[in-house]
Scaffold this motif. Structure first.
Motif, PDB file in Angstrom:
ATOM      1  N   CYS A  10      -6.169 -64.935  25.039  1.00  0.00           N
ATOM      2  CA  CYS A  10      -5.819 -66.191  24.376  1.00  0.00           C
ATOM      3  C   CYS A  10      -5.348 -67.180  25.426  1.00  0.00           C
ATOM      4  N   ASN A  11      -5.675 -68.444  25.233  1.00  0.00           N
ATOM      5  CA  ASN A  11      -5.296 -69.485  26.193  1.00  0.00           C
ATOM      6  C   ASN A  11      -3.965 -70.149  25.848  1.00  0.00           C
ATOM      7  N   HIS A  12      -3.306 -69.704  24.764  1.00  0.00           N
ATOM      8  CA  HIS A  12      -1.974 -70.177  24.421  1.00  0.00           C
ATOM      9  C   HIS A  12      -1.008 -68.998  24.372  1.00  0.00           C
ATOM     10  N   ARG A  13       0.269 -69.282  24.405  1.00  0.00           N
ATOM     11  CA  ARG A  13       1.316 -68.268  24.275  1.00  0.00           C
ATOM     12  C   ARG A  13       2.350 -68.773  23.272  1.00  0.00           C
ATOM     13  N   CYS A  14       1.926 -68.923  22.031  1.00  0.00           N
ATOM     14  CA  CYS A  14       2.768 -69.529  21.001  1.00  0.00           C
ATOM     15  C   CYS A  14       4.098 -68.790  20.859  1.00  0.00           C
ATOM     16  N   LEU A  15       5.157 -69.552  20.653  1.00  0.00           N
ATOM     17  CA  LEU A  15       6.493 -68.970  20.556  1.00  0.00           C
ATOM     18  C   LEU A  15       6.603 -67.937  19.450  1.00  0.00           C
ATOM     19  N   PHE A  16       5.792 -68.080  18.408  1.00  0.00           N
ATOM     20  CA  PHE A  16       5.892 -67.227  17.228  1.00  0.00           C
ATOM     21  C   PHE A  16       4.865 -66.097  17.209  1.00  0.00           C
ATOM     22  N   CYS A  17       4.096 -65.930  18.261  1.00  0.00           N
ATOM     23  CA  CYS A  17       2.936 -65.030  18.223  1.00  0.00           C
ATOM     24  C   CYS A  17       3.315 -63.620  17.774  1.00  0.00           C
ATOM     25  N   ALA A  18       2.703 -63.172  16.685  1.00  0.00           N
ATOM     26  CA  ALA A  18       3.028 -61.858  16.124  1.00  0.00           C
ATOM     27  C   ALA A  18       2.493 -60.720  16.969  1.00  0.00           C
ATOM     28  N   VAL A  19       1.394 -60.966  17.696  1.00  0.00           N
ATOM     29  CA  VAL A  19       0.721 -59.873  18.410  1.00  0.00           C
ATOM     30  C   VAL A  19       0.930 -59.979  19.919  1.00  0.00           C
TER      31      VAL A  19
END
Length: 368
Positions: free
Chosen positions: A49-58
């Motif tokens: 993935c090219n993002h690292r979202c603060l909420f990422c569940a996985v």
């Protein structure tokens, strides 16, 4: 009022009475259960993935640079269609549109009778996607979790310039749909967080008036049991419920603001009693990871108790009717403590529905 034309804050199992009857009949019988195939499959085309979202569940899976080859899926997806799978959502633990053949895979899926959808961060349009992937898709939803570049960059852990890329790509999809007279529904979704709550109206107006999307879903965060991040584990949605009423005026004849207040209320009521077993797993859905592993539930990825096999090594039928799924069937029936499960998981509304039918918990059921 939120206008949920697509039943996103509810479920659509009521439109599959035959499969529902099969699931209920097979709850205690593996010989019946083994041939009840999922209606819906979530598939990760890539692990990266090219993002690292603060909420990422996985986040715990590690964004590994693995992918499902088009040649492999050209064998497995037609087989899945023959066995009764009706839909595939390409999403998963990675960003699906990082796969350069995403459009061709979507077209293949549609050609064998499987309905196709994508959930994506929208920063990338691979070659040929507008020409092949979009026409094959029933819907595509972009995860855009803010109304301004600065907040977007903060939450998605990326560059502010990605916000403009997403807006441009969504606009390109709307234009391609118009020019091709396509039927694909185009929407966006945002997780409602403290950081972005004040921008939801701005985001909705952007989606409705500038881009021309069909809907925006505003939904609550749900803590994954295995996530590294615990940042939002204690978020209180009671204080956000009025926001849905404030945003309802943005609905019009061509745009739906779907505020998932029902799900937020369930999150607030999570300590209240609910069903005591999962009725949906291992029947109604499956998750295919980018490494080929077939799992019964996205809330338990990498948990061996829910892993049935790998499409790189076996046919889908061998996996679905095999000993590992039988073992998981027994686990669900005898051992799983529902308190282990994610609150408001993807199958929650379906489980509530099946629980009512299976337990006949509504009085006087014959007085229809």
């Amino acid at each position: 009022m939120s206008r949920d034309t697509f039943r996103i804050d509810s479920h659509k199992l009521i439109y599959h009475p035959q499969r529902t009857a099969q699931v209920l009949a097979a709850q205690e019988d593996w010989q019946l259960a083994k041939t009840v195939y999922p209606i819906y499959v979530e598939m990760a085309l890539v692990g990266a993935c090219n993002h690292r979202c603060l909420f990422c569940a996985v986040d715990y899976i590690g964004y590994k640079a693995v992918r499902l080859e088009e040649s492999l899926l050209a064998k497995r997806i037609p087989e899945m269609a023959r066995l009764g799978v009706k839909s595939i959502m390409f999403a998963g633990e990675g960003e699906p549109l990082l796969h350069k053949q995403a459009g061709a895979i979507a077209a293949l899926s549609k050609s064998v009778g499987i309905d196709v959808s994508f959930t994506t961060n929208g920063t990338i349009l691979p070659p040929g996607f507008l020409e092949h992937g979009l026409p094959a898709s029933s819907w595509l939803k972009v995860s855009i979790n803010a109304g301004t570049p600065a907040t977007y960059a903060q939450i998605h852990q990326t560059k502010e310039s990605d916000f403009a890329k997403v807006v441009a790509n969504m606009s390109a999809m709307v234009q391609a749909r118009r020019q091709g007279n396509l039927s694909c529904t185009l929407g966006a979704q945002a997780l409602l967080l403290d950081e972005n709550a004040h921008e939801m109206q701005q985001l909705a107006l952007l989606c409705r008036d500038e881009i021309g999307l069909d809907y925006l879903v505003i939904k609550p965060y749900s803590q994954h049991m295995f996530s590294n991040t615990q940042r939002y584990s204690a978020i209180d949605y009671q204080r956000f419920l009025q926001l849905g009423e404030q945003l309802a005026s943005l609905n019009n004849e061509r745009f739906s603001l779907i505020f998932r207040g029902h799900t937020m209320q369930k999150y607030a009521d999570k300590e209240k009693e609910r069903y005591n077993r999962c009725y949906a797993v291992p029947f109604l859905w499956a998750y295919v990871m980018a490494n080929g592993t077939v799992s019964g539930c996205s809330a338990f990825l990498k948990d061996a108790r829910f892993e049935y096999g790998n499409i790189r090594e076996q046919s889908f039928q061998e996996i679905w009717e095999g000993p590992l799924r039988e073992k998981s069937f027994s686990l669900l029936k005898h051992e799983l403590d529902i308190s282990e499960c994610r609150v408001n998981c993807r199958m929650d509304e379906i489980n509530r529905y099946l629980h009512q039918i299976h337990t006949q918990s509504i009085p006087h059921i014959n007085f229809i």
